[in-house]
Design an enzyme around this catalytic site. Sequence first.
Site, PDB file in Angstrom:
ATOM      1  N   GLU A 170       9.730   0.689  10.617  1.00 11.92           N
ATOM      2  CA  GLU A 170      10.787   1.691  10.448  1.00 11.92           C
ATOM      3  C   GLU A 170      10.107   3.026  10.652  1.00 11.92           C
ATOM      4  O   GLU A 170       9.319   3.454   9.809  1.00 11.92           O
ATOM      5  CB  GLU A 170      11.401   1.538   9.058  1.00 11.92           C
ATOM      6  CG  GLU A 170      12.803   2.088   8.988  1.00 11.92           C
ATOM      7  CD  GLU A 170      12.829   3.462   8.412  1.00 11.92           C
ATOM      8  OE1 GLU A 170      12.749   4.422   9.215  1.00 11.92           O
ATOM      9  OE2 GLU A 170      12.908   3.594   7.189  1.00 11.92           O
ATOM     10  N   GLU A 213       9.588  14.831  16.115  1.00 18.63           N
ATOM     11  CA  GLU A 213       9.994  14.793  14.714  1.00 18.63           C
ATOM     12  C   GLU A 213       9.178  15.833  13.944  1.00 18.63           C
ATOM     13  O   GLU A 213       7.943  15.815  13.973  1.00 18.63           O
ATOM     14  CB  GLU A 213       9.724  13.406  14.133  1.00 18.63           C
ATOM     15  CG  GLU A 213      10.120  13.301  12.676  1.00 18.63           C
ATOM     16  CD  GLU A 213       9.999  11.881  12.135  1.00 18.63           C
ATOM     17  OE1 GLU A 213       8.909  11.300  12.202  1.00 18.63           O
ATOM     18  OE2 GLU A 213      11.007  11.360  11.634  1.00 18.63           O
ATOM     19  N   CYS A 240      13.508  10.149   7.361  1.00 20.36           N
ATOM     20  CA  CYS A 240      13.401   9.601   8.718  1.00 20.36           C
ATOM     21  C   CYS A 240      14.709   9.783   9.481  1.00 20.36           C
ATOM     22  O   CYS A 240      14.693   9.991  10.682  1.00 20.36           O
ATOM     23  CB  CYS A 240      12.971   8.147   8.684  1.00 20.36           C
ATOM     24  SG  CYS A 240      13.957   7.153   7.575  1.00 20.36           S
ATOM     25  N   LYS A 249       0.843  -1.202   0.000  1.00 20.46           N
ATOM     26  CA  LYS A 249       0.000   0.000   0.000  1.00 20.46           C
ATOM     27  C   LYS A 249       0.875   1.248   0.000  1.00 20.46           C
ATOM     28  O   LYS A 249       1.489   1.598   1.003  1.00 20.46           O
ATOM     29  CB  LYS A 249      -0.921   0.058   1.215  1.00 20.46           C
ATOM     30  CG  LYS A 249      -1.998   1.137   1.012  1.00 20.46           C
ATOM     31  CD  LYS A 249      -2.681   1.577   2.277  1.00 20.46           C
ATOM     32  CE  LYS A 249      -1.936   2.642   3.028  1.00 20.46           C
ATOM     33  NZ  LYS A 249      -1.735   3.897   2.291  1.00 20.46           N
TER      34      LYS A 249
HETATM   35  P1  NAI Z   1       1.677   8.071   8.449  1.00 22.47           P
HETATM   36  O1  NAI Z   1       2.492   7.235   9.369  1.00 22.47           O
HETATM   37  O2  NAI Z   1       0.271   8.390   8.824  1.00 22.47           O
HETATM   38  O3  NAI Z   1       1.650   7.402   6.985  1.00 22.47           O
HETATM   39  C1  NAI Z   1       2.550   6.443   6.507  1.00 22.47           C
HETATM   40  C2  NAI Z   1       1.778   5.312   5.844  1.00 22.47           C
HETATM   41  O4  NAI Z   1       0.930   4.709   6.804  1.00 22.47           O
HETATM   42  C3  NAI Z   1       0.862   5.756   4.701  1.00 22.47           C
HETATM   43  O5  NAI Z   1       0.847   4.757   3.703  1.00 22.47           O
HETATM   44  C4  NAI Z   1      -0.495   5.824   5.392  1.00 22.47           C
HETATM   45  O6  NAI Z   1      -1.569   5.663   4.488  1.00 22.47           O
HETATM   46  C5  NAI Z   1      -0.398   4.662   6.338  1.00 22.47           C
HETATM   47  N1  NAI Z   1      -1.308   4.725   7.489  1.00 22.47           N
HETATM   48  C6  NAI Z   1      -1.785   5.829   8.125  1.00 22.47           C
HETATM   49  N2  NAI Z   1      -2.613   5.468   9.123  1.00 22.47           N
HETATM   50  C7  NAI Z   1      -2.662   4.119   9.128  1.00 22.47           C
HETATM   51  C8  NAI Z   1      -3.343   3.159   9.927  1.00 22.47           C
HETATM   52  N3  NAI Z   1      -4.141   3.522  10.915  1.00 22.47           N
HETATM   53  N4  NAI Z   1      -3.152   1.845   9.663  1.00 22.47           N
HETATM   54  C9  NAI Z   1      -2.331   1.461   8.661  1.00 22.47           C
HETATM   55  N5  NAI Z   1      -1.681   2.315   7.874  1.00 22.47           N
HETATM   56  C10 NAI Z   1      -1.837   3.634   8.100  1.00 22.47           C
HETATM   57  O7  NAI Z   1       2.478   9.405   8.202  1.00 22.47           O
HETATM   58  P2  NAI Z   1       1.894  10.828   7.715  1.00 22.47           P
HETATM   59  O8  NAI Z   1       0.603  11.118   8.380  1.00 22.47           O
HETATM   60  O9  NAI Z   1       1.926  10.843   6.265  1.00 22.47           O
HETATM   61  O10 NAI Z   1       3.010  11.778   8.286  1.00 22.47           O
HETATM   62  C11 NAI Z   1       2.980  12.146   9.672  1.00 22.47           C
HETATM   63  C12 NAI Z   1       4.334  12.169  10.265  1.00 22.47           C
HETATM   64  O11 NAI Z   1       4.861  10.857  10.248  1.00 22.47           O
HETATM   65  C13 NAI Z   1       5.369  12.984   9.516  1.00 22.47           C
HETATM   66  O12 NAI Z   1       5.290  14.341   9.839  1.00 22.47           O
HETATM   67  C14 NAI Z   1       6.624  12.333   9.990  1.00 22.47           C
HETATM   68  O13 NAI Z   1       6.964  12.848  11.250  1.00 22.47           O
HETATM   69  C15 NAI Z   1       6.262  10.879  10.139  1.00 22.47           C
HETATM   70  N6  NAI Z   1       6.680  10.092   8.966  1.00 22.47           N
HETATM   71  C16 NAI Z   1       7.813   9.344   9.065  1.00 22.47           C
HETATM   72  C17 NAI Z   1       8.270   8.650   7.968  1.00 22.47           C
HETATM   73  C18 NAI Z   1       9.501   7.831   8.028  1.00 22.47           C
HETATM   74  O14 NAI Z   1      10.127   7.607   7.004  1.00 22.47           O
HETATM   75  N7  NAI Z   1       9.879   7.309   9.162  1.00 22.47           N
HETATM   76  C19 NAI Z   1       7.604   8.714   6.671  1.00 22.47           C
HETATM   77  C20 NAI Z   1       6.371   9.491   6.682  1.00 22.47           C
HETATM   78  C21 NAI Z   1       5.964  10.158   7.806  1.00 22.47           C
END
Ligand code: NAI
Length: 501
Positions: free
Chosen positions: A274, A405, A308, A199
């Site tokens: 991660e 973060e 990240c 996804k």
């Molecule tokens: P997110 O963690 O919500 O999204 C990442 C993935 O998880 C996307 O594919 C999203 O559709 C999915 N997702 C969201 N809610 C979910 C759920 N309940 N169950 C399963 N999958 C789910 O991240 P978002 O909202 O895009 O960004 C928020 C913050 O997260 C950013 O500001 C950053 O701090 C952090 N982040 C960290 C990343 C990393 O590489 N470690 C990458 C993206 C965001």
Amino acid sequence: MTADNILGSIRQDTRDFLAKPLKLLIGGRWVDAVSGKTFPVYDPGTGRQIASVAEADAADVDRAVAAARAAFESKAWRDMKACDRERLLHRLADLIEANADQLAELESLDNGKSVMMARHLDIVAAVDFIRYMAGWPTKNEGATIPVSMPYVPDGKFFAYTQREPVGVVGQIIPWNFPLLMAAWKLAPALAAGCATILKPAEQTPVTALRIGELILEAGFPEGVVNILPGYGHTAGAAIAAHAGIDKVAFTGSTEVGRLITQAAMGNLKKVTLELGGKSPAIVLDDADLDIAIPGAAMAIFFNQGQVCAAGSRLYVHKSIFDKVIDGVAGAAKQFSIGHGLSPTTQMGPLVSEEQVKRVCGYIDGGLADGAKAVVGGRRLDQPGYFVEPTVLVNTQPSMKVVQEEIFGPVVVAMPYSDLDEVVAAANNSIYGLAASIWTRDVSKVHRIAPALKAGTVWVNCHGLVDAAMPFGGYKQSGWGRELGKAAIDGYTETKSVCLAY
Ligand code: NAI
Ligand code: MG
């Protein structure tokens, strides 16, 4: 160059791809969502819609799990020789390479990042990683074990282990490196012999769908890879909870990592995570500043800080603090900021309006708490999701901008006096993804590196990942490791076989 001129110059095959109905890949076929719904995808450089994508939800996850299970159990995949699995992965890498220019444009339009970066970093790294993983099917060895069984005095035994694919895996990825994250997830799963449901993030589904086409073209058996664009709380949550999925691999926020772990409890599926970071870059008083200053700037500003492992806390010895901060602020002022498709752009927009609000919210909060912006601090007054590269000083360890973060081009810079103090400060975080040390003194490296609670410690560089080098987090930065052999371990079960003779 105006946005219209830039967009006028995109490749015809990029245009064609975005114009067609972008669907879900299930069981080797492109299908609409059960609900018939689609969702819009935006160009972060202009805020305009560029595509419309089928929106997967729980019913589509059910279909994809059935297709993946059938593929996993099929002779075509289960009995495929390791050398043939290797060939398929090489074919996929070759196809990505052959389509690199189109993929780079799609990635730039979808995520906002510079097309040059996408072409020469994201795609090069993805191809290299898939080729690295192509080597593993033929090397995924078990061991022979000299068992004793002391309670069976006359017994004779022969024991060995085998590495078997964990099964059907759900893979949920973020938007900061959409294509590269798809490669990090798909390649080890396929090398191990799993079947997968990927996804992509709702902000950036486009390149994963193009990769889906290339996967079919490479000749992977149908259903081995299923791709379900959709939202996190619907499609993502359904994947995390699904009883037919054996493992979920997630990259994204720590908050969602926790939700996924809870959802996975139902069938105790394996989980690798991660997650976020607040990685320190530590500049010692003997550092070569010609390297450390641009290094510290790139550690935070690369990919607009949406990394990240970004070096988002900068600790500098007090004797050189002003000089280093001037240098990093100077670098921030010099970046050419613009649309990702412009060849001169060094910094593009953030991925979404939501992310601009989140990042600016942190900056405003930090300033209200007493921090000072040496440079930056605001959204750019133009269409698209642009935020100035920002350096904050006068911070306190308890401030949100120091603890949380931000995931944008914002670094907090702090002076320190001695090594013990800076190590303690660096470790004062719920995160432990990475760190960097900038010094010419190798003995200090050996003192500090073991003391840092971080999955990767870079010395005189920051953020460099390699296909062969494990990557992942201590503490709340995650579970397990990606890249290297460690990634294969995450997609295999160990089976012990014991024969009495
Ligand atoms: P997110 O963690 O919500 O999204 C990442 C993935 O998880 C996307 O594919 C999203 O559709 C999915 N997702 C969201 N809610 C979910 C759920 N309940 N169950 C399963 N999958 C789910 O991240 P978002 O909202 O895009 O960004 C928020 C913050 O997260 C950013 O500001 C950053 O701090 C952090 N982040 C960290 C990343 C990393 O590489 N470690 C990458 C993206 C965001
Ligand atoms: Mg979210």
